[in-house]
Scaffold this active site. Structure first.
Site, mmCIF file in Angstrom:
data_model
loop_
_atom_site.group_PDB
_atom_site.id
_atom_site.type_symbol
_atom_site.label_atom_id
_atom_site.label_comp_id
_atom_site.label_asym_id
_atom_site.label_seq_id
_atom_site.Cartn_x
_atom_site.Cartn_y
_atom_site.Cartn_z
ATOM 1 N N HIS A 17 -1.049 51.352 -22.384
ATOM 2 C CA HIS A 17 -1.696 52.078 -21.355
ATOM 3 C C HIS A 17 -1.132 53.011 -20.435
ATOM 4 O O HIS A 17 -1.207 54.152 -20.370
ATOM 5 C CB HIS A 17 -2.158 50.955 -20.073
ATOM 6 C CG HIS A 17 -3.117 50.045 -20.636
ATOM 7 N ND1 HIS A 17 -3.315 48.898 -20.425
ATOM 8 C CD2 HIS A 17 -4.374 50.312 -21.325
ATOM 9 C CE1 HIS A 17 -4.278 48.069 -20.799
ATOM 10 N NE2 HIS A 17 -4.972 48.991 -21.171
ATOM 11 N N ARG A 90 -7.303 53.243 -30.121
ATOM 12 C CA ARG A 90 -6.552 52.709 -31.058
ATOM 13 C C ARG A 90 -6.885 52.534 -32.450
ATOM 14 O O ARG A 90 -6.398 52.486 -33.290
ATOM 15 C CB ARG A 90 -6.118 51.061 -30.534
ATOM 16 C CG ARG A 90 -5.353 51.051 -29.560
ATOM 17 C CD ARG A 90 -5.101 49.608 -28.662
ATOM 18 N NE ARG A 90 -6.752 49.489 -28.220
ATOM 19 C CZ ARG A 90 -7.027 48.524 -27.426
ATOM 20 N NH1 ARG A 90 -6.162 47.377 -27.083
ATOM 21 N NH2 ARG A 90 -8.218 48.463 -26.822
ATOM 22 N N SER A 127 -4.020 44.012 -23.837
ATOM 23 C CA SER A 127 -4.038 43.285 -22.707
ATOM 24 C C SER A 127 -4.218 41.602 -23.404
ATOM 25 O O SER A 127 -3.479 40.623 -22.945
ATOM 26 C CB SER A 127 -4.771 43.291 -21.531
ATOM 27 O OG SER A 127 -4.543 44.621 -21.070
HETATM 28 N N1 COD Z 1 -3.024 52.515 -26.992
HETATM 29 C C1 COD Z 1 -4.142 53.373 -26.641
HETATM 30 N N2 COD Z 1 -5.127 53.067 -25.845
HETATM 31 C C2 COD Z 1 -5.385 51.637 -25.306
HETATM 32 C C3 COD Z 1 -4.460 50.728 -25.724
HETATM 33 C C4 COD Z 1 -3.293 51.168 -26.487
HETATM 34 N N3 COD Z 1 -2.426 50.184 -26.877
HETATM 35 N N4 COD Z 1 -4.792 49.611 -25.076
HETATM 36 C C5 COD Z 1 -5.919 49.945 -24.239
HETATM 37 N N5 COD Z 1 -6.263 51.182 -24.360
HETATM 38 C C6 COD Z 1 -7.344 51.961 -23.793
HETATM 39 C C7 COD Z 1 -8.706 51.326 -24.240
HETATM 40 O O1 COD Z 1 -9.030 51.912 -25.493
HETATM 41 C C8 COD Z 1 -9.596 51.634 -23.008
HETATM 42 O O2 COD Z 1 -9.779 53.175 -23.112
HETATM 43 C C9 COD Z 1 -8.448 51.883 -21.768
HETATM 44 O O3 COD Z 1 -6.997 51.934 -22.486
HETATM 45 C C10 COD Z 1 -8.258 50.595 -20.986
HETATM 46 O O4 COD Z 1 -8.220 49.378 -21.863
HETATM 47 P P1 COD Z 1 -8.559 48.139 -21.156
HETATM 48 O O5 COD Z 1 -8.520 47.013 -22.207
HETATM 49 O O6 COD Z 1 -7.698 47.724 -20.086
HETATM 50 O O7 COD Z 1 -10.151 48.222 -20.325
HETATM 51 P P2 COD Z 1 -11.278 47.890 -21.064
HETATM 52 O O8 COD Z 1 -11.700 48.352 -22.384
HETATM 53 O O9 COD Z 1 -11.791 46.539 -20.669
HETATM 54 O O10 COD Z 1 -12.221 48.850 -19.907
HETATM 55 C C11 COD Z 1 -13.433 49.059 -20.273
HETATM 56 C C12 COD Z 1 -14.390 49.946 -18.867
HETATM 57 C C13 COD Z 1 -13.853 49.180 -17.622
HETATM 58 C C14 COD Z 1 -13.223 51.022 -18.762
HETATM 59 C C15 COD Z 1 -15.639 50.160 -19.333
HETATM 60 O O11 COD Z 1 -16.134 49.073 -19.593
HETATM 61 C C16 COD Z 1 -16.184 51.014 -17.991
HETATM 62 O O12 COD Z 1 -16.128 52.283 -18.111
HETATM 63 N N6 COD Z 1 -16.894 50.130 -17.143
HETATM 64 C C17 COD Z 1 -17.390 51.047 -16.182
HETATM 65 C C18 COD Z 1 -18.747 50.515 -15.463
HETATM 66 C C19 COD Z 1 -19.918 51.520 -16.226
HETATM 67 O O13 COD Z 1 -19.907 52.504 -15.747
HETATM 68 N N7 COD Z 1 -20.505 51.165 -17.154
HETATM 69 C C20 COD Z 1 -21.730 51.974 -17.791
HETATM 70 C C21 COD Z 1 -21.201 52.660 -19.190
HETATM 71 S S1 COD Z 1 -22.013 53.587 -20.077
#
Ligand code: COD
Length: 157
Positions: A17, A90, A127
């Site tokens: 992140h 990823r 995570s």
């Molecule tokens: N390298 C690069 N990118 C990474 C890595 C890594 N090692 N680890 C994670 N990421 C990226 C993920 O792909 C993601 O883009 C971001 O970092 C956050 O990751 P996470 O795991 O903390 O978060 P998620 O995937 O659980 O989050 C999802 C959201 C909360 C962003 C998503 O559900 C959302 O946008 N929700 C909002 C509600 C909404 O509007 N819903 C309607 C959607 S149409």
């Protein structure tokens, strides 16, 4: 002034992140790391704890701040005049998950999504895996920042 957000659960934030935050910060005048609240999901960390851990790691990045949001992400982005939502990719699983959301978000408000591909050394970092490895006693020191390591250890002790 260009403005964007990097949304996620960040439960907890990882070095993957942080790499995305650093790279995205170079592309926009203002970048908000947005901790999205999912009321149906109990995480290891509270939202306030996640925010505090991220804030300590982005303090040296100009133009970067941290906020929470609960609700439709594009409402948040549109109301704050954000040019786009930045996500990290990823692998093809991330792509398959993110593509329909990007399309829906574009449809709903015209807010665009920009994808940054993961740096190879973080391609396997998530995570959930960090938490699993930590629970099973594995070494997570290269995967998350020092303050997050301390916080994970404290949660598990
Ligand atoms: N390298 C690069 N990118 C990474 C890595 C890594 N090692 N680890 C994670 N990421 C990226 C993920 O792909 C993601 O883009 C971001 O970092 C956050 O990751 P996470 O795991 O903390 O978060 P998620 O995937 O659980 O989050 C999802 C959201 C909360 C962003 C998503 O559900 C959302 O946008 N929700 C909002 C509600 C909404 O509007 N819903 C309607 C959607 S149409």
């Amino acid at each position: 002034m260009s403005k964007a957000c990097c949304p996620g659960s960040f439960d907890p934030m990882t070095n993957g992140h942080l790499d995305i935050f650093r790279r995205a910060a170079k592309l926009f005048d203002e970048l908000v790391v947005t901790v999205v609240v999912n009321p149906n999901k109990q995480g290891m960390f509270t939202i306030d704890e996640r925010i505090a851990l991220i804030e300590e790691n982005v303090a040296d990045l100009p133009g970067v701040s941290v906020e929470r949001w609960e609700g439709l992400l594009v409402d948040y982005a549109r109301d704050r005049g954000m040019a786009c939502i930045v996500k990290g990719l990823r692998n093809s699983t991330d792509f398959d998950y993110e593509l329909p959301m990007a399309g829906m978000n574009q449809h709903l408000t015209g807010v665009e999504t920009a994808f940054l591909t993961t740096s190879p050394q973080y391609s396997y970092v998530s995570s959930s895996l960090v938490k699993e490895v930590a629970k099973l006693g594995g070494d997570i020191s290269a995967l998350i920042p020092p303050n997050v390591q301390d916080a994970v250890r404290a949660k598990l002790s």
